[in-house]
Design a protein around this motif. Structure first.
Motif, PDB file in Angstrom:
ATOM      1  N   ASP A 173      48.687  47.630  52.326  1.00 34.88           N
ATOM      2  CA  ASP A 173      48.645  49.019  52.993  1.00 34.88           C
ATOM      3  C   ASP A 173      49.282  48.981  54.517  1.00 34.88           C
ATOM      4  O   ASP A 173      48.492  48.761  55.342  1.00 34.88           O
ATOM      5  N   HIS A 174      50.639  48.842  54.592  1.00 37.16           N
ATOM      6  CA  HIS A 174      51.289  48.793  55.970  1.00 37.16           C
ATOM      7  C   HIS A 174      51.303  49.840  56.683  1.00 37.16           C
ATOM      8  O   HIS A 174      52.485  50.415  56.949  1.00 37.16           O
ATOM      9  N   ASN A 175      50.422  50.068  57.203  1.00 32.88           N
ATOM     10  CA  ASN A 175      50.214  51.664  58.131  1.00 32.88           C
ATOM     11  C   ASN A 175      50.537  50.909  59.919  1.00 32.88           C
ATOM     12  O   ASN A 175      50.453  51.883  60.466  1.00 32.88           O
ATOM     13  N   LYS A 176      50.507  49.542  59.840  1.00 29.53           N
ATOM     14  CA  LYS A 176      50.843  49.195  61.215  1.00 29.53           C
ATOM     15  C   LYS A 176      49.935  49.332  62.255  1.00 29.53           C
ATOM     16  O   LYS A 176      50.238  49.133  63.453  1.00 29.53           O
ATOM     17  N   LEU A 177      48.512  49.689  62.031  1.00 30.19           N
ATOM     18  CA  LEU A 177      47.894  49.767  63.107  1.00 30.19           C
ATOM     19  C   LEU A 177      46.558  49.303  62.547  1.00 30.19           C
ATOM     20  O   LEU A 177      46.171  49.445  61.563  1.00 30.19           O
ATOM     21  N   GLN A 178      45.488  48.694  63.573  1.00 28.38           N
ATOM     22  CA  GLN A 178      44.583  48.279  63.223  1.00 28.38           C
ATOM     23  C   GLN A 178      43.311  48.520  64.344  1.00 28.38           C
ATOM     24  O   GLN A 178      43.984  49.393  65.187  1.00 28.38           O
ATOM     25  N   ILE A 179      41.968  48.187  64.250  1.00 27.46           N
ATOM     26  CA  ILE A 179      40.994  48.814  65.130  1.00 27.46           C
ATOM     27  C   ILE A 179      41.207  48.717  66.579  1.00 27.46           C
ATOM     28  O   ILE A 179      41.097  49.656  67.394  1.00 27.46           O
ATOM     29  N   MET A 244      45.804  63.327  62.875  1.00 28.73           N
ATOM     30  CA  MET A 244      45.131  62.186  63.148  1.00 28.73           C
ATOM     31  C   MET A 244      46.553  60.910  62.642  1.00 28.73           C
ATOM     32  O   MET A 244      46.038  59.934  62.775  1.00 28.73           O
ATOM     33  N   GLU A 245      47.752  61.524  62.111  1.00 28.27           N
ATOM     34  CA  GLU A 245      48.875  60.706  61.812  1.00 28.27           C
ATOM     35  C   GLU A 245      48.949  59.757  62.846  1.00 28.27           C
ATOM     36  O   GLU A 245      49.318  60.191  64.008  1.00 28.27           O
ATOM     37  N   ASN A 246      49.204  58.376  62.715  1.00 22.37           N
ATOM     38  CA  ASN A 246      49.492  57.256  63.664  1.00 22.37           C
ATOM     39  C   ASN A 246      48.678  57.300  64.989  1.00 22.37           C
ATOM     40  O   ASN A 246      49.210  56.944  65.804  1.00 22.37           O
ATOM     41  N   GLN A 247      47.505  57.780  64.820  1.00 18.41           N
ATOM     42  CA  GLN A 247      46.478  57.750  65.910  1.00 18.41           C
ATOM     43  C   GLN A 247      45.392  56.738  65.824  1.00 18.41           C
ATOM     44  O   GLN A 247      44.691  56.782  65.028  1.00 18.41           O
ATOM     45  N   LEU A 248      45.496  56.085  66.520  1.00 20.19           N
ATOM     46  CA  LEU A 248      44.680  54.537  66.720  1.00 20.19           C
ATOM     47  C   LEU A 248      43.225  55.051  66.671  1.00 20.19           C
ATOM     48  O   LEU A 248      42.158  54.516  65.959  1.00 20.19           O
ATOM     49  N   LYS A 249      42.835  56.123  67.484  1.00 19.04           N
ATOM     50  CA  LYS A 249      41.374  56.753  67.428  1.00 19.04           C
ATOM     51  C   LYS A 249      40.777  56.987  66.191  1.00 19.04           C
ATOM     52  O   LYS A 249      39.477  57.140  65.922  1.00 19.04           O
ATOM     53  N   TRP A 250      41.691  57.252  65.073  1.00 17.49           N
ATOM     54  CA  TRP A 250      41.238  57.822  63.860  1.00 17.49           C
ATOM     55  C   TRP A 250      40.938  56.551  62.861  1.00 17.49           C
ATOM     56  O   TRP A 250      40.924  56.947  61.568  1.00 17.49           O
ATOM     57  N   HIS A 251      41.013  55.221  63.398  1.00 13.46           N
ATOM     58  CA  HIS A 251      40.754  54.263  62.572  1.00 13.46           C
ATOM     59  C   HIS A 251      39.284  54.518  61.814  1.00 13.46           C
ATOM     60  O   HIS A 251      39.176  54.476  60.665  1.00 13.46           O
ATOM     61  N   HIS A 252      38.296  54.829  62.863  1.00  5.56           N
ATOM     62  CA  HIS A 252      36.966  55.178  62.190  1.00  5.56           C
ATOM     63  C   HIS A 252      36.388  56.701  62.867  1.00  5.56           C
ATOM     64  O   HIS A 252      35.180  56.599  63.039  1.00  5.56           O
TER      65      HIS A 252
END
Length: 274
Positions: A173-179, A244-252
């Motif tokens: 799942d290559h969404n290119k963002l992590q926590i 929410m799209e491509n926004q790091l803060k929506w990781h969790h």
């Protein structure tokens, strides 16, 4: 199912993911929204697994390595009939089996995958068992791009090629963002395709939100005989919700009442357009 039918089902899945995360006040929103289209196609169009055959040794296996995006998996499993959807009203509550990572105490879950980087190794072992037992079932596993730096992934990748596990399909799942930030900044694993190819895998890229592409890609498995297959699914974290799209803060992140209402309205509009 047709691509349009799958698209409609994914809108419904997204509504439910948000509903249960919002009610539980906990969950990994962005990653669940980025991977749910992949799970949709696997369970509704590709894998031979159901509540009726789950005890059969010949069923296909699915192992979710990126276990923190379990909300997407729960919603899909409920839709498949593995348990009543009402069970998800207990998500992340005291003594509920529906916790923040997959557990075999939930019907339809193959393996506990609480620690990132273990799902591929478990899948390699499961695929090797099929070869040794001369069974035809396939093994699918979903990895997050943020867990790729874990060393166990690369040990497992080597063994998968060594044992010619063409019954194994790994999906990134290559969404290119992590926590903690973009994966390229935290620990860059690019080029992912060249690395896996050097380890002996056959690799294909796909738009992880394009149902026709996903169907066609999975229908072509194995990509090459006597080689494990890797699907690099290019996805968008938080897919389907504009803010929410491509926004790091929506990781969790958990939506506020106003954000939840806006998100559901956006999905209603999308549903009407399909």
């Amino acid at each position: 199912m047709t691509p349009k039918e799958l698209a409609r089902k994914s809108v419904d899945y997204r509504k439910k993911i948000l509903k249960y995360i919002y009610s539980a006040k906990a969950g990994h929103t962005g990653g669940s929204l980025s991977c749910v289209d992949i799970l949709n196609v696997l369970y509704n169009d590709v894998m031979q697994v159901s509540p009726e055959n789950f005890a059969s040794p010949d069923r296909d296996r699915y192992i979710q390595s990126k276990g923190h995006s379990v909300e997407a998996l729960y919603v899909v499993l409920a839709d498949q009939g593995f348990f009543p959807e009402s069970d998800l009203e207990t998500l992340c509550q005291y003594q509920s089996h529906y916790i923040g990572h997959p557990t075999k105490k939930v019907n339809g879950i193959e393996q506990n995958t609480g620690s990132l980087g273990h799902g591929l190794a478990l899948s390699v072992g499961t695929a090797l068992a099929a070869k040794l037992d001369k069974r035809d079932y396939r093994v699918f596993t979903l990895l997050g791009d943020g867990e790729l730096p874990e060393g166990s992934n690369w040990e497992a990748a080597l063994l998968a090629a060594q044992y010619k596990l063409d019954n194994l399909c790994a999906i990134i799942d290559h969404n290119k963002l992590q926590i903690t930030g973009p994966t390229c900044d935290v620990c860059n694993t690019d080029p992912i395709d060249a690395k896996f190819e050097a380890f002996g895998w056959e690799v294909k890229h796909v738009d992880g939100h394009d149902f026709a592409q996903l169907k066609e890609t999975f229908q072509s498995l194995p990509f090459q005989g006597e080689k494990p297959s890797l699907v690099i699914a290019h996805t968008i974290k938080g897919r389907g919700i504009s803010f929410m799209e491509n926004q790091l803060k929506w990781h969790h992140g958990v939506p506020s009442p106003e954000q939840y209402e806006q998100a559901q309205e956006e999905l209603n509009v999308l549903s009407e357009a399909l």
